[in-house]
Structure formats: C-alpha cells, structure tokens
Design a protein around this motif. Sequence first.
Motif, mmCIF file in Angstrom:
data_model
loop_
_atom_site.group_PDB
_atom_site.id
_atom_site.type_symbol
_atom_site.label_atom_id
_atom_site.label_comp_id
_atom_site.label_asym_id
_atom_site.label_seq_id
_atom_site.Cartn_x
_atom_site.Cartn_y
_atom_site.Cartn_z
ATOM 1 N N ASP A 18 0.813 -1.209 0.000
ATOM 2 C CA ASP A 18 0.000 0.000 0.000
ATOM 3 C C ASP A 18 0.850 1.266 0.000
ATOM 4 O O ASP A 18 0.323 2.360 -0.152
ATOM 5 C CB ASP A 18 -0.923 0.022 1.230
ATOM 6 N N ASN A 19 2.163 1.127 0.194
ATOM 7 C CA ASN A 19 3.032 2.297 0.288
ATOM 8 C C ASN A 19 4.248 2.242 -0.634
ATOM 9 O O ASN A 19 5.277 2.841 -0.337
ATOM 10 C CB ASN A 19 3.495 2.483 1.743
ATOM 11 N N VAL A 20 4.125 1.502 -1.721
ATOM 12 C CA VAL A 20 5.200 1.462 -2.712
ATOM 13 C C VAL A 20 4.554 1.256 -4.078
ATOM 14 O O VAL A 20 3.540 0.567 -4.196
ATOM 15 C CB VAL A 20 6.225 0.334 -2.394
ATOM 16 N N LEU A 21 5.128 1.879 -5.082
ATOM 17 C CA LEU A 21 4.613 1.680 -6.437
ATOM 18 C C LEU A 21 4.890 0.244 -6.866
ATOM 19 O O LEU A 21 6.046 -0.202 -6.808
ATOM 20 C CB LEU A 21 5.274 2.649 -7.416
ATOM 21 N N PRO A 22 3.883 -0.492 -7.287
ATOM 22 C CA PRO A 22 4.104 -1.887 -7.695
ATOM 23 C C PRO A 22 5.186 -2.025 -8.769
ATOM 24 O O PRO A 22 5.970 -2.970 -8.732
ATOM 25 C CB PRO A 22 2.737 -2.331 -8.223
ATOM 26 N N SER A 23 5.269 -1.065 -9.665
ATOM 27 C CA SER A 23 6.265 -1.149 -10.741
ATOM 28 C C SER A 23 7.693 -1.001 -10.214
ATOM 29 O O SER A 23 8.643 -1.367 -10.895
ATOM 30 C CB SER A 23 5.977 -0.095 -11.808
ATOM 31 N N GLY B 58 12.642 -3.689 -9.120
ATOM 32 C CA GLY B 58 13.905 -2.952 -8.998
ATOM 33 C C GLY B 58 14.416 -2.909 -7.578
ATOM 34 O O GLY B 58 15.619 -3.022 -7.331
ATOM 35 N N ILE B 59 13.505 -2.738 -6.627
ATOM 36 C CA ILE B 59 13.889 -2.749 -5.219
ATOM 37 C C ILE B 59 14.436 -4.133 -4.851
ATOM 38 O O ILE B 59 15.455 -4.251 -4.178
ATOM 39 C CB ILE B 59 12.688 -2.369 -4.323
ATOM 40 N N SER C 209 -4.234 -2.525 -2.042
ATOM 41 C CA SER C 209 -4.388 -1.643 -3.194
ATOM 42 C C SER C 209 -3.739 -2.208 -4.456
ATOM 43 O O SER C 209 -3.154 -1.497 -5.240
ATOM 44 C CB SER C 209 -3.818 -0.260 -2.873
ATOM 45 N N TYR C 210 -3.795 -3.520 -4.594
ATOM 46 C CA TYR C 210 -3.231 -4.131 -5.797
ATOM 47 C C TYR C 210 -4.028 -3.686 -7.023
ATOM 48 O O TYR C 210 -5.234 -3.606 -6.985
ATOM 49 C CB TYR C 210 -3.315 -5.654 -5.728
ATOM 50 N N ILE D 268 3.451 -8.892 -10.988
ATOM 51 C CA ILE D 268 4.659 -8.607 -10.205
ATOM 52 C C ILE D 268 4.617 -9.397 -8.901
ATOM 53 O O ILE D 268 5.577 -10.050 -8.516
ATOM 54 C CB ILE D 268 4.777 -7.093 -9.919
ATOM 55 N N PHE D 269 3.490 -9.362 -8.216
ATOM 56 C CA PHE D 269 3.362 -10.059 -6.941
ATOM 57 C C PHE D 269 3.361 -11.568 -7.141
ATOM 58 O O PHE D 269 3.952 -12.302 -6.359
ATOM 59 C CB PHE D 269 2.090 -9.601 -6.219
#
Length: 168
Positions: free
Chosen positions: A27-32, A36-37, A56-57, A64-65
């Motif tokens: 909920d606090n990171v851009l999925p895209s 990279g992270i 908030s998917y 990605i998930f």
Amino acid sequence: STKQPIEPSERRSPQAPFRWAMLIDADNVLPSHIPGIFLHAQQFGTIYYGIVAGNSYSLRHRNIFQTLCKEHNFVEHKLKSNIKQSAISVLAMDAMALVEDPRSAGVDGFILVSSDTECRGLLIELQAKCKSVIGYGYAKQATTKDVEVLCDGFVRIEQEIPQRFLDA
C-alpha cells in the motif's frame, strides 16, 4: 542525526553473508518499483524469505506479486478492503512469527519496504530481537524520516536506486 545508507561491505562478511526476509507494504510502494527494489536489495545478501501485504493491488501489476511469490519464496496477503486491517499489522505479525520460528534461525535481518509511520512499532520490536533492518522508502514522504532513524540503513528509492532498476 540521520543515518546514512548502508554499504554492503558494512553489513556482512564473506564468511557469513546476510540472509534477509523482505517485508513489502504494497500500500506504500509503487508496484512497478518492486522488481527494482528486489534487485537492488540483493546486494546486501540473500533474500531468503519475503512477505507482501496490502489491499491496493491493481490488476495491471498483479503479475509482479505473483512472480515474487512463485520464483522467490514470497508469501502474499491480499487484504480485503472492507476489513480495517493495515498491511503493516499483517507484516508485523508475520515478521514476529518468523523471528520466533526456530526454522528461521538463518534470517539475519529484515528489509522493510514502506515509509508508513505505522511501521515504527515493528522496527522497535525487530531491534529488541537484535535483528538488522534496512528500510526502503520514498524521500518525498514526510513519514520517511521517522522510519529512517529506526533502521540500520535506509535507501531512498527514487534517489538511490538507478532508474534502470525501477523501469525493469
């Protein structure tokens, strides 16, 4: 004083590479940005286990998930929007279970991907259990400073991760 980002050489020795559990507050990171992270975090050692939680998917980023869960030993908690439960509370419960589980003795620390102030309690608990924590968050969020001082190191996603990783 603000803690500086940790260099890989400061966090591990060749004789004992760090094994991390990665906690992602979806909920606090851009999925895209998550792939990279994940790539960037591997410089600190092996990501042995991972947990993704959030409500908030977007269908656009669902793969990605699924990839993290399938290929990298991640567990996913998709929270129902009609239930008042935060991703951080779910991550905290799972992290503490992982710390207490004798089978997880190989986990040296946690990589927490969130800038949410709600994660302060989790960070304090992990410190009490003598676990190292590297935080990842967005520098432009005001809550990042509160989180940053509780981590052993902090990576500002948009400032310290090369754009080629974030566009992956």
